[in-house]
Design a protein around this motif. Structure first.
Motif, PDB file in Angstrom:
ATOM      1  N   PHE A  62       0.834  -1.199   0.000  1.00  0.00           N
ATOM      2  CA  PHE A  62       0.000   0.000   0.000  1.00  0.00           C
ATOM      3  C   PHE A  62       0.865   1.243   0.000  1.00  0.00           C
ATOM      4  CE2 PHE A  62      -2.072   3.373   2.538  1.00  0.00           C
ATOM      5  CZ  PHE A  62      -3.169   3.617   1.724  1.00  0.00           C
ATOM      6  N   GLY A  63       0.493   2.235  -0.799  1.00  0.00           N
ATOM      7  CA  GLY A  63       1.155   3.539  -0.735  1.00  0.00           C
ATOM      8  C   GLY A  63       2.254   3.703  -1.756  1.00  0.00           C
ATOM      9  N   VAL A  64       3.133   4.675  -1.488  1.00  0.00           N
ATOM     10  CA  VAL A  64       4.158   5.071  -2.450  1.00  0.00           C
ATOM     11  C   VAL A  64       5.454   4.304  -2.247  1.00  0.00           C
ATOM     12  CG1 VAL A  64       3.219   7.384  -2.678  1.00  0.00           C
ATOM     13  CG2 VAL A  64       4.929   6.936  -0.915  1.00  0.00           C
ATOM     14  N   ASN A  65       5.623   3.595  -1.168  1.00  0.00           N
ATOM     15  CA  ASN A  65       6.856   2.882  -0.878  1.00  0.00           C
ATOM     16  C   ASN A  65       6.525   1.420  -0.654  1.00  0.00           C
ATOM     17  OD1 ASN A  65       9.288   1.897   0.018  1.00  0.00           O
ATOM     18  ND2 ASN A  65       9.735   3.622   1.370  1.00  0.00           N
ATOM     19  N   ASN A  66       6.728   0.608  -1.685  1.00  0.00           N
ATOM     20  CA  ASN A  66       6.340  -0.792  -1.607  1.00  0.00           C
ATOM     21  C   ASN A  66       7.398  -1.672  -0.954  1.00  0.00           C
ATOM     22  OD1 ASN A  66       3.890  -0.304  -2.872  1.00  0.00           O
ATOM     23  ND2 ASN A  66       4.734  -0.618  -4.924  1.00  0.00           N
ATOM     24  N   SER A  67       8.410  -1.075  -0.363  1.00  0.00           N
ATOM     25  CA  SER A  67       9.418  -1.856   0.336  1.00  0.00           C
ATOM     26  C   SER A  67       9.230  -1.827   1.842  1.00  0.00           C
ATOM     27  CB  SER A  67      10.823  -1.334   0.005  1.00  0.00           C
ATOM     28  OG  SER A  67      11.000  -0.006   0.490  1.00  0.00           O
ATOM     29  N   ARG A  68       8.347  -0.996   2.325  1.00  0.00           N
ATOM     30  CA  ARG A  68       8.093  -0.907   3.764  1.00  0.00           C
ATOM     31  C   ARG A  68       6.603  -1.066   4.042  1.00  0.00           C
ATOM     32  NH1 ARG A  68      10.827   4.228   6.413  1.00  0.00           N
ATOM     33  NH2 ARG A  68       9.631   5.279   4.800  1.00  0.00           N
ATOM     34  N   PRO A  69       6.291  -1.546   5.261  1.00  0.00           N
ATOM     35  CA  PRO A  69       7.178  -1.958   6.352  1.00  0.00           C
ATOM     36  C   PRO A  69       7.904  -3.265   6.034  1.00  0.00           C
ATOM     37  CG  PRO A  69       4.913  -2.422   6.927  1.00  0.00           C
ATOM     38  CD  PRO A  69       4.872  -1.675   5.632  1.00  0.00           C
ATOM     39  N   THR A  70       9.064  -3.429   6.633  1.00  0.00           N
ATOM     40  CA  THR A  70       9.884  -4.610   6.390  1.00  0.00           C
ATOM     41  C   THR A  70       9.667  -5.635   7.495  1.00  0.00           C
ATOM     42  OG1 THR A  70      11.809  -3.810   7.640  1.00  0.00           O
ATOM     43  CG2 THR A  70      11.587  -3.073   5.349  1.00  0.00           C
ATOM     44  N   ILE A  71      10.416  -6.715   7.394  1.00  0.00           N
ATOM     45  CA  ILE A  71      10.321  -7.768   8.400  1.00  0.00           C
ATOM     46  C   ILE A  71      10.761  -7.250   9.770  1.00  0.00           C
ATOM     47  CG2 ILE A  71      12.635  -8.616   7.908  1.00  0.00           C
ATOM     48  CD1 ILE A  71       9.563 -10.674   8.943  1.00  0.00           C
ATOM     49  N   ARG A  72      11.572  -6.186   9.792  1.00  0.00           N
ATOM     50  CA  ARG A  72      11.974  -5.606  11.076  1.00  0.00           C
ATOM     51  C   ARG A  72      10.761  -5.131  11.872  1.00  0.00           C
ATOM     52  NH1 ARG A  72      16.236  -2.812   7.948  1.00  0.00           N
ATOM     53  NH2 ARG A  72      18.222  -3.888   8.288  1.00  0.00           N
ATOM     54  N   ALA A  73       9.766  -4.593  11.166  1.00  0.00           N
ATOM     55  CA  ALA A  73       8.553  -4.134  11.851  1.00  0.00           C
ATOM     56  C   ALA A  73       7.812  -5.306  12.478  1.00  0.00           C
ATOM     57  CB  ALA A  73       7.649  -3.388  10.877  1.00  0.00           C
ATOM     58  N   GLY A  74       7.734  -6.424  11.763  1.00  0.00           N
ATOM     59  CA  GLY A  74       7.076  -7.597  12.324  1.00  0.00           C
ATOM     60  C   GLY A  74       7.799  -8.134  13.548  1.00  0.00           C
ATOM     61  N   ILE A  75       9.144  -8.147  13.483  1.00  0.00           N
ATOM     62  CA  ILE A  75       9.925  -8.608  14.636  1.00  0.00           C
ATOM     63  C   ILE A  75       9.705  -7.686  15.826  1.00  0.00           C
ATOM     64  CG2 ILE A  75      12.264  -8.977  15.499  1.00  0.00           C
ATOM     65  CD1 ILE A  75      13.060  -9.767  12.631  1.00  0.00           C
ATOM     66  N   ALA A  76       9.679  -6.372  15.575  1.00  0.00           N
ATOM     67  CA  ALA A  76       9.486  -5.407  16.662  1.00  0.00           C
ATOM     68  C   ALA A  76       8.138  -5.609  17.344  1.00  0.00           C
ATOM     69  CB  ALA A  76       9.599  -3.983  16.124  1.00  0.00           C
ATOM     70  N   ILE A  77       7.063  -5.770  16.563  1.00  0.00           N
ATOM     71  CA  ILE A  77       5.737  -5.979  17.148  1.00  0.00           C
ATOM     72  C   ILE A  77       5.715  -7.255  17.974  1.00  0.00           C
ATOM     73  CG2 ILE A  77       3.308  -6.431  16.619  1.00  0.00           C
ATOM     74  CD1 ILE A  77       3.651  -4.649  14.144  1.00  0.00           C
ATOM     75  N   GLY A  78       6.298  -8.319  17.419  1.00  0.00           N
ATOM     76  CA  GLY A  78       6.307  -9.590  18.132  1.00  0.00           C
ATOM     77  C   GLY A  78       7.083  -9.521  19.441  1.00  0.00           C
ATOM     78  N   ARG A  79       8.233  -8.890  19.427  1.00  0.00           N
ATOM     79  CA  ARG A  79       9.038  -8.806  20.651  1.00  0.00           C
ATOM     80  C   ARG A  79       8.353  -7.949  21.726  1.00  0.00           C
ATOM     81  NH1 ARG A  79      15.289  -8.070  18.415  1.00  0.00           N
ATOM     82  NH2 ARG A  79      15.708 -10.310  18.129  1.00  0.00           N
ATOM     83  N   ILE A  80       7.741  -6.862  21.298  1.00  0.00           N
ATOM     84  CA  ILE A  80       7.058  -5.992  22.273  1.00  0.00           C
ATOM     85  C   ILE A  80       5.895  -6.741  22.917  1.00  0.00           C
ATOM     86  CG2 ILE A  80       5.700  -3.883  22.535  1.00  0.00           C
ATOM     87  CD1 ILE A  80       7.412  -2.696  20.231  1.00  0.00           C
ATOM     88  N   LEU A  81       5.109  -7.448  22.101  1.00  0.00           N
ATOM     89  CA  LEU A  81       3.996  -8.220  22.674  1.00  0.00           C
ATOM     90  C   LEU A  81       4.501  -9.295  23.625  1.00  0.00           C
ATOM     91  CD1 LEU A  81       1.646  -8.678  19.569  1.00  0.00           C
ATOM     92  CD2 LEU A  81       1.258  -7.233  21.568  1.00  0.00           C
ATOM     93  N   ALA A  82       5.554  -9.995  23.221  1.00  0.00           N
ATOM     94  CA  ALA A  82       6.078 -11.063  24.068  1.00  0.00           C
ATOM     95  C   ALA A  82       6.620 -10.514  25.390  1.00  0.00           C
ATOM     96  CB  ALA A  82       7.173 -11.831  23.325  1.00  0.00           C
ATOM     97  N   SER A  83       7.245  -9.342  25.337  1.00  0.00           N
ATOM     98  CA  SER A  83       7.801  -8.764  26.567  1.00  0.00           C
ATOM     99  C   SER A  83       6.711  -8.352  27.553  1.00  0.00           C
ATOM    100  CB  SER A  83       8.670  -7.543  26.224  1.00  0.00           C
ATOM    101  OG  SER A  83       7.872  -6.476  25.736  1.00  0.00           O
ATOM    102  N   GLN A  84       5.506  -8.089  27.027  1.00  0.00           N
ATOM    103  CA  GLN A  84       4.379  -7.699  27.882  1.00  0.00           C
ATOM    104  C   GLN A  84       3.398  -8.843  28.125  1.00  0.00           C
ATOM    105  OE1 GLN A  84       4.252  -4.585  29.266  1.00  0.00           O
ATOM    106  NE2 GLN A  84       6.276  -4.334  28.316  1.00  0.00           N
ATOM    107  N   ASN A  85       3.785 -10.046  27.676  1.00  0.00           N
ATOM    108  CA  ASN A  85       2.917 -11.229  27.837  1.00  0.00           C
ATOM    109  C   ASN A  85       1.534 -11.004  27.230  1.00  0.00           C
ATOM    110  OD1 ASN A  85       4.856 -12.799  29.268  1.00  0.00           O
ATOM    111  ND2 ASN A  85       4.377 -11.645  31.144  1.00  0.00           N
TER     112      ASN A  85
END
Length: 376
Positions: A293-316
């Protein structure tokens, strides 16, 4: 103490002892006599004083500055990763430098270290920088070392000897070429093209040119036969990236990396965060949907997925649409390019994030039953 008249003179002749020559000279006390010898210059200020100055160049190493990469427990190996690894290893074993190119977040640096670990050699890491010059790769003069000796053993002759040595310190490219290490030049096109000129002779002729060491007989260095080079780069349209000279690109074998396939991204997010597979799948689906979606088809990257997953895991916490905290995380991490995509002057990416969350984590309300979340 600095003497302006004492400059280096490299010439032939005068292999006799300077004191022997001095004794044969007939000079007045006020007359100064100069005698030049290869690598030294003698100044006979009078019969009672001789000053000898020598200024060679000393080459010094910075010491151990390499790393030995090892596979991480969280590294994910998929058929796509193994295919790229095999191709890169084939090129490196044959003696050709490898260049991983691609948009941000495609794992170029990770792939470079993974391939280097397969070769079992120490790795020298260099990061491209706009402030780089050739000396930041090769080395440079780093001050002087001065020694002074006063000899009056013969009371009628005063000998003063001063030696000033220029100190040359090797930098990482020189060290890697000398010891046969693997050079990983990360985002090399962030350096100006002229800064990378020393690489041309290294990658083609196998010679590193060190012009400032010619006086000491070390102006050229033969590159170690086991030296290998791995480069990574971002697209030229990225901010802070320079156009690479064609001569350097002609010496590299380029492997273009794309975003990982869905299954690989799911494995990466699950391994990096520790979340259950169902949560990792929904996070990856949200990220991949917004990527198109949008003007930049390279983002969000896998880094964004890792960040969301780690934040959720850290907060249980889990991936749940009715969890306000999860929604806020997604908006903060995924709402990229908000200034570029607007509707009525307002950024639409936040609204798009909410729509995608609802699409992949929507809840169903069966009649007369308690709400059952799909994303549990």
């Amino acid at each position: 103490m600095v003497f302006e008249e004492l400059t280096i003179a490299f010439c032939c002749g005068y292999d006799r002892d300077p004191f022997e020559i001095m004794s044969s000279l007939s000079t007045s006390k006020s007359q100064d006599v100069y005698l030049e010898n290869p690598g030294r210059r003698y100044k006979f200020m009078n019969k009672n004083a001789v000053r000898i100055v020598s200024t060679p160049t000393i080459r010094e190493s910075v010491g151990e500055d390499s790393v030995q990469p090892e596979p991480s427990d969280s590294f994910i190996s998929s058929p796509y990763v193994e295919q790229v690894t095999q191709r890169a290893l084939a090129y490196l074993v044959a003696g050709y430098p490898v260049h991983f190119s691609g948009v941000s977040g495609t794992g170029k640096t990770t792939m470079a270290f993974h391939v280097a670990s397969k070769l079992g050699r120490p790795v020298t890491l260099v990061h491209g920088d706009d402030e780089f010059g050739s000396s930041d790769l090769v080395g440079k003069d780093s001050g002087y070392r001065k020694n002074r000796l006063v000899d009056n053993y013969i009371h009628s002759v005063l000998k003063t000897e001063e030696e000033m040595k220029s100190l040359w310190v090797d930098n990482r490219l020189t060290t890697a070429c000398e010891h046969g290490e693997i050079l990983i030049y990360d985002e090399f096109n962030r350096s100006k093209p002229e800064a990378n000129n020393p690489l041309l002779s290294v990658l083609s002729e196998g010679i590193l040119n060190l012009p400032k060491l010619r006086s000491s007989g070390e102006g050229y260095m033969s590159v170690h036969p086991e030296f290998r080079a791995i480069f990574t780069s971002n697209p030229e349209e990225y901010a802070g990236v320079h156009k690479t000279q064609d001569a350097l690109m002609d010496r590299l074998i380029t492997i273009h990396l794309e975003h990982y396939d869905r299954d690989t991204e799911v494995m990466i997010v699950r391994k990096k965060s520790g979340l259950p597979r169902i949560d990792s799948e929904r996070i990856v689906d949200i990220v991949r949907e917004l990527r198109s979606f949008g003007v930049n088809n390279s983002r969000p990257t896998i880094r964004a997925g890792i960040a969301i997953g780690r934040i959720l895991a850290s907060q249980n916490r889990r991936v749940r649409e009715d969890d306000t905290f999860f929604q806020m995380i997604c908006q903060d991490v995924l709402a990229t390019d908000t200034a570029k995509i607007t509707r009525g002057g307002q950024p639409v990416m936040i609204q798009k994030v909410e729509e995608v969350i609802s699409k992949f984590c929507g809840s169903v309300k069966p009649a007369r039953e308690k709400v059952k979340e799909v994303c549990q």
